[in-house]
Write a protein that holds these residues in place. Structure first.
Motif, mmCIF file in Angstrom:
data_model
loop_
_atom_site.group_PDB
_atom_site.id
_atom_site.type_symbol
_atom_site.label_atom_id
_atom_site.label_comp_id
_atom_site.label_asym_id
_atom_site.label_seq_id
_atom_site.Cartn_x
_atom_site.Cartn_y
_atom_site.Cartn_z
ATOM 1 N N THR A 54 0.830 -1.209 0.000
ATOM 2 C CA THR A 54 0.000 0.000 0.000
ATOM 3 C C THR A 54 0.858 1.250 0.000
ATOM 4 O OG1 THR A 54 -1.671 -1.232 1.246
ATOM 5 C CG2 THR A 54 -1.928 1.145 1.140
ATOM 6 N N GLY A 110 -11.539 -1.911 -0.709
ATOM 7 C CA GLY A 110 -10.410 -1.008 -0.875
ATOM 8 C C GLY A 110 -9.716 -1.190 -2.214
ATOM 9 N N PHE A 111 -9.425 -2.443 -2.574
ATOM 10 C CA PHE A 111 -8.763 -2.672 -3.858
ATOM 11 C C PHE A 111 -9.729 -2.455 -5.020
ATOM 12 C CE2 PHE A 111 -5.848 -5.247 -1.121
ATOM 13 C CZ PHE A 111 -4.745 -4.431 -1.306
ATOM 14 N N LEU A 129 -9.382 1.172 -5.610
ATOM 15 C CA LEU A 129 -8.154 1.453 -6.367
ATOM 16 C C LEU A 129 -8.359 1.141 -7.853
ATOM 17 C CD1 LEU A 129 -5.157 2.284 -6.310
ATOM 18 C CD2 LEU A 129 -4.595 -0.125 -5.915
ATOM 19 N N PHE A 159 -9.381 4.080 -0.930
ATOM 20 C CA PHE A 159 -8.445 2.941 -0.962
ATOM 21 C C PHE A 159 -7.431 3.028 0.173
ATOM 22 C CE2 PHE A 159 -3.958 2.502 -2.338
ATOM 23 C CZ PHE A 159 -3.823 1.129 -2.175
ATOM 24 N N ALA A 185 -4.201 -3.457 -9.106
ATOM 25 C CA ALA A 185 -5.351 -3.501 -8.202
ATOM 26 C C ALA A 185 -6.159 -4.780 -8.385
ATOM 27 C CB ALA A 185 -6.235 -2.272 -8.424
#
Length: 506
Positions: free
Chosen positions: A274, A335-336, A339, A369, A492
């Motif tokens: 990250t 979160g991904f 992204l 993200f 991602a």
């Protein structure tokens, strides 16, 4: 007790915010600062490498110093040194003075975030400690979002020194509050961790060379590829020897052997990944928005702050959901996914894109993200080591040390990618930049005809050539940036697949 806890929570939030503020503001305003102190990009690179190297060493010594000085003396000393360094930077007008100031700031402030997280453990386990974690994450989000806005405002007002007055004010408030709750007693002699000068020297030299080589690669990679790679490998070997030696010791400086657990190792890997992405995006976004799309400095700072405000909004939602739905996997997947959405939106932007409708949503997803992955990783990575204060401290120190290196690596990778792809695209587009190309002839004649009544025929031809050259550079930057954001999408999606398949963080 209530007042002590309130002072603790405010101090935790302030220290965390200060760490992200100082890093974000100076990185965002690096070009104007270079101009004011008459520093070349290579010289400013050395300052950055020095700061990061000192940060790695200071973070590694955080617990060792606390055990010998006591929490109060350590924090008041750290804050005092940081304030002195910020004062030197704030009054500097040349490279040497600014460098000295940044070195002093690193000696004092590099461990702020690590110390803030360890202070949360002063609160008893349960809801009170979770409130501390929430305040810590809120400080992270506020510092991240505020940095580009504050730095752009002070640069526009031609008062870049004000960056350091903001930092000094926050540090002094944290110091005053810390005096209300920080214990002053050092640890018993039998409980103190040992340290050997040889290992610290190895850590210092290895981390400096690794960070400096990564910073130098911005300028010399394609000319001195072999030398830079060789020094990077030697520096990485030095870091490996340091951690390997600590792993083998019965009385280590850092309890590496006790941390060799799947949850911790996966969590640190996730943090580093990250931080690499964060470092790369933090470099790419201002460059793309200014060079590729032509936005002004203050506009970029304001909208980056709005976008990174997504981290704060995301954390407020997470703080409500986590007590009811604590399973971490869904946060990683979202979160991904954010992204991926960020990369998708940015990869489809054109020169006539609207900042509000086209760019701000992508920046908001980038902020989402950061918080979804970092905050969730922070709560999950250290779950098995919180039972032992020293072990938890060492676990967080190692994470923070590797984080410094990962951020620098992300910036270096983004820079090298952009240089490579921009040069390639420039050469491809430059093939049309000739008198025999019909599109080039049409555009140059059209511009010359439009400019001739104002400046005359000779000057019109020169101006039209200059405008087309500028357009060529902008187009090559734009296409190279699109390729970068497509690469972000690929990364991602891979991370999304790994997160779905892994079984450690369920």
């Amino acid at each position: 007790m209530y007042r002590k806890n309130a002072a603790l929570l405010i101090t935790v939030g302030l220290l965390c915010a200060l760490e992200y503020l100082q890093a974000g503001m100076i990185a965002f305003a690096s070009a104007p600062i270079r101009g004011e102190i008459d520093a070349s990009p290579e010289e400013f690179t050395l300052i950055t490498a020095l700061y990061a190297c000192i940060a790695v060493v200071v973070i590694s010594k955080q617990r060792w110093l606390v055990e010998r000085l006591g929490w109060r003396n350590f924090m008041l000393g750290s804050i005092s040194i940081f304030v002195v360094g910020a004062l030197v930077c704030g009054m500097s007008d040349d490279l040497t003075t600014f460098t000295v100031g940044r070195v002093i700031m690193a000696l004092g402030g590099a461990s702020f975030m690590t110390s803030a997280r360890l202070m949360v453990n002063f609160l008893p386990p349960g809801p009170g400690r979770f409130i501390g974690v929430k305040v810590f994450a809120t400080g992270l989000a506020i510092g991240t979002a505020s940095a580009p806005f504050i730095s752009s405002m002070v640069v526009i007002e031609d008062t870049w020194h004000a960056i350091f007055w903001v930092l000094i004010t926050g540090a002094l408030v944290a110091g005053l509050l810390g005096m209300r709750f920080l214990p002053s007693a050092p640890a018993p002699i039998d409980d103190r961790t040992p340290s050997t000068p040889a290992n610290i020297l190895l850590l210092s030299v290895s981390s400096f060379f690794l960070l400096y080589v990564m910073q130098r690669s911005y300028y010399d990679f394609y000319n001195e590829t072999f030398i830079l790679i060789a020094f990077s490998l030697l520096a990485a070997l030095g870091l490996y020897i340091f951690f390997h030696a600590e792993h083998r010791k019965d009385a280590p400086f850092l309890k590496v052997r006790d941390l060799m657990q799947p949850r911790y190792l996966l969590g640190v890997a996730l943090f580093c990944f990250t931080y690499v992405v964060l470092g790369a995006n933090n470099y790419m976004l201002p460059y793309f928005l200014q060079t590729g799309l032509g936005y002004s400095w203050d506009t970029i700072g304001t909208f980056q702050a709005f976008g990174l405000g997504g981290a704060l909004v995301t954390w407020l939602v997470m703080a409500m959901l986590i007590p009811k739905f604590p399973a971490p996997k869904k946060f990683f997947l979202v979160g991904f996914g954010a992204l991926t959405g960020f990369g998708w939106l940015m990869s489809s932007i054109t020169t006539d894109a609207n900042m509000w409708s086209n760019i701000l949503p992508a920046l908001f997803l980038n902020g989402c993200f950061v918080m979804l992955v970092l905050a969730t990783a922070a709560m999950q990575t250290f779950r098995d080591v919180t039972h032992h204060d020293t072990l938890f401290a060492h676990a967080y120190q190692i994470k923070s040390m590797l984080g410094q290196i990962a951020m620098a690596m992300g910036t270096a990778l983004a820079t090298l990618f952009l240089q490579w792809r921009t040069t390639l695209q420039y050469n491809n587009l430059n093939g049309h930049f000739s008198a025999g190309d019909p599109v080039y002839l049409e555009q140059s004649q059209h511009l010359a005809q439009a400019l001739t009544p104002q400046v005359g025929a000779a000057a019109a031809n020169q101006i039209s050539l200059s405008m087309l050259t500028q357009s060529l550079h902008q187009q090559s930057t734009l296409v190279a940036s699109m390729e970068y954001f497509w690469f972000v999408i690929v990364v991602a999606v891979v991370a999304l697949g790994v997160s779905a398949a892994q079984k450690t963080f369920r």
